[in-house]
Design a protein around this motif. Structure first.
Motif, PDB file in Angstrom:
ATOM      1  N   ASP A 270      11.212  47.981   8.424  1.00  0.00           N
ATOM      2  CA  ASP A 270      11.175  49.041   7.151  1.00  0.00           C
ATOM      3  C   ASP A 270      10.632  48.209   6.246  1.00  0.00           C
ATOM      4  N   VAL A 271       9.831  49.204   4.717  1.00  0.00           N
ATOM      5  CA  VAL A 271       8.912  49.256   4.213  1.00  0.00           C
ATOM      6  C   VAL A 271       9.715  49.388   2.467  1.00  0.00           C
ATOM      7  N   GLU A 272       9.248  48.146   1.586  1.00  0.00           N
ATOM      8  CA  GLU A 272      10.088  48.224   0.297  1.00  0.00           C
ATOM      9  C   GLU A 272       9.343  48.829  -0.509  1.00  0.00           C
ATOM     10  N   LEU A 273      10.246  50.811  -1.484  1.00  0.00           N
ATOM     11  CA  LEU A 273       8.671  50.987  -1.997  1.00  0.00           C
ATOM     12  C   LEU A 273       9.614  51.367  -3.625  1.00  0.00           C
ATOM     13  N   THR A 274      10.250  50.560  -3.644  1.00  0.00           N
ATOM     14  CA  THR A 274      11.335  50.503  -5.242  1.00  0.00           C
ATOM     15  C   THR A 274      11.220  48.795  -6.144  1.00  0.00           C
ATOM     16  N   GLY A 275      10.818  48.386  -5.498  1.00  0.00           N
ATOM     17  CA  GLY A 275      10.363  47.202  -5.937  1.00  0.00           C
ATOM     18  C   GLY A 275       9.325  46.627  -6.791  1.00  0.00           C
ATOM     19  N   THR A 276      10.179  45.905  -7.789  1.00  0.00           N
ATOM     20  CA  THR A 276       8.722  46.330  -9.354  1.00  0.00           C
ATOM     21  C   THR A 276       8.076  44.942  -8.696  1.00  0.00           C
ATOM     22  N   LEU A 277       7.853  43.256  -7.486  1.00  0.00           N
ATOM     23  CA  LEU A 277       7.012  42.887  -7.527  1.00  0.00           C
ATOM     24  C   LEU A 277       7.103  42.940  -5.773  1.00  0.00           C
ATOM     25  N   THR A 278       7.749  43.588  -5.112  1.00  0.00           N
ATOM     26  CA  THR A 278       7.685  43.873  -4.000  1.00  0.00           C
ATOM     27  C   THR A 278       7.263  44.683  -3.092  1.00  0.00           C
ATOM     28  N   ARG A 279       6.652  46.267  -3.458  1.00  0.00           N
ATOM     29  CA  ARG A 279       6.513  47.238  -2.925  1.00  0.00           C
ATOM     30  C   ARG A 279       5.185  47.198  -2.147  1.00  0.00           C
ATOM     31  N   GLY A 280       5.758  47.466  -0.945  1.00  0.00           N
ATOM     32  CA  GLY A 280       4.288  47.574   0.092  1.00  0.00           C
ATOM     33  C   GLY A 280       5.079  46.690   1.072  1.00  0.00           C
ATOM     34  N   MET A 281       5.892  45.738   0.903  1.00  0.00           N
ATOM     35  CA  MET A 281       6.020  44.563   2.003  1.00  0.00           C
ATOM     36  C   MET A 281       6.847  44.947   2.448  1.00  0.00           C
TER      37      MET A 281
END
Length: 325
Positions: A270-281
């Motif tokens: 899956d793909v992180e969409l909301t993380g402040t530091l991790t969006r796009g991970m």
């Protein structure tokens, strides 16, 4: 370089090229694809224009990495062919319906066009024989943020939609992240080996050369590849990674034809969409914490020497054939 590899592979029939905004704007990508076909003397392959921007955010491009036209210092001829009258998402759908169960999809940029194609035809995962994605980074650093790879970072929403679309699919996509593709390092020595194999020896590049020094190869394909690579070498050098270039997309093209070049491990991705530091991970749940079925085959190892043997043999043979036309 990925397209030239495919043109030089006897077992590959390229049935369409979907132009994807990412490294540069989509119109420039269209011109590059048409110009490359012109250079290579390849006809009959439809080229379609993709979306102008990602699904939910403004487009970011990477001229610092790939040059103003996305091809480093390389110059391509003007094209005589034209784009299709339908967009890239429709091209995916039409091709899959025309040859159900036969086609291998290859995605080497942001997944915007493919996400739009799946929205239009949710059965697309069943219609493709195989899908290979160059994107993400698994248990490895990012190249755009500390954790995010460029293609996924440009349009994380599209990547998340594509992975979700393959949930429960019979044929899982092969996903090649930076943890694999950064093992495929083109060097001046390997590029020189390619030029010599093509019968077009060129002066070996050096980190001490003036910026933008033009290729001396008399083969038009080798000259374009060398001029493109020089800019990419210079970018990696400036980043402190050495005078080299990571061939992310050519590896994906090679794996599309021969999956045995890489070792893969199935996992839910899956793909992180909301993380402040991790969006796009991109995250692979190796331990089953999510309780989901696998939706991807994640590349975890690659035989770089075998890849370069394939690459140099095929591209050199193709380049020789172009110079004889």
């Amino acid at each position: 370089m990925a397209l030239v590899y495919l043109f030089g592979s006897a077992e590959a029939e390229v049935v369409g090229i979907a132009s994807t905004a990412g490294n540069v704007g989509v119109q420039q990508v269209c011109e590059n694809n048409l110009g490359l076909l012109e250079l290579c003397g390849v006809t009959g392959i439809p080229v379609s224009r993709g979306a102008d921007a990602p699904l939910a955010i403004p487009l970011r491009t990477a001229e610092d990495t790939h040059g103003p036209q996305g091809l480093g210092y390389a110059q391509l001829p003007s094209a005589t062919a034209s784009l299709t009258d339908h967009d890239a998402a429709q091209a995916w759908v039409d091709a899959a319906h025309a040859r159900p169960g036969e086609l291998i999809g290859l995605a080497t940029g942001p997944l915007t066009n493919l996400a739009l194609a799946v929205r239009a035809e949710p059965e697309l995962p069943k219609l493709l024989r195989r899908l290979v994605i160059m994107g993400g980074s698994f248990d490895y650093r990012g190249n755009t943020t500390p954790v995010a790879e460029w293609n996924t970072s440009v349009d994380p929403e599209s990547a998340a939609e594509v992975f979700a679309a393959w949930n429960g699919a019979e044929h899982l996509p092969i996903v090649l992240g930076l943890n694999i593709t950064e093992n495929i390092a083109m060097t001046p020595e390997l590029l020189n080996r390619l030029a010599e194999a093509a019968g077009a020896p060129s002066r070996m590049m050096s980190v001490h050369d003036p910026r933008g020094t033009a290729s001396t190869a008399d083969n038009p394909v080798i000259r374009v590849l060398e001029d493109a690579m020089r800019f990419y070498f210079e970018f990696h050098h400036d980043q402190g990674e050495g005078y080299l270039a990571h061939l992310h997309d050519p590896l994906a093209a090679a794996v599309a034809l021969d999956p045995d070049l890489v070792t893969c491990r199935a996992a839910p991705v899956d793909v992180e969409l909301t993380g402040t530091l991790t969006r796009g991970m991109t995250i692979a749940d190796w331990s089953g914490h999510w309780g989901r079925e696998s939706n991807a085959l994640v590349g975890v190892d690659v035989d770089a020497a075998a890849f370069f043997d394939h690459f140099i043999d095929r591209v050199a043979t193709f380049a020789r054939s172009v110079s004889r036309r």
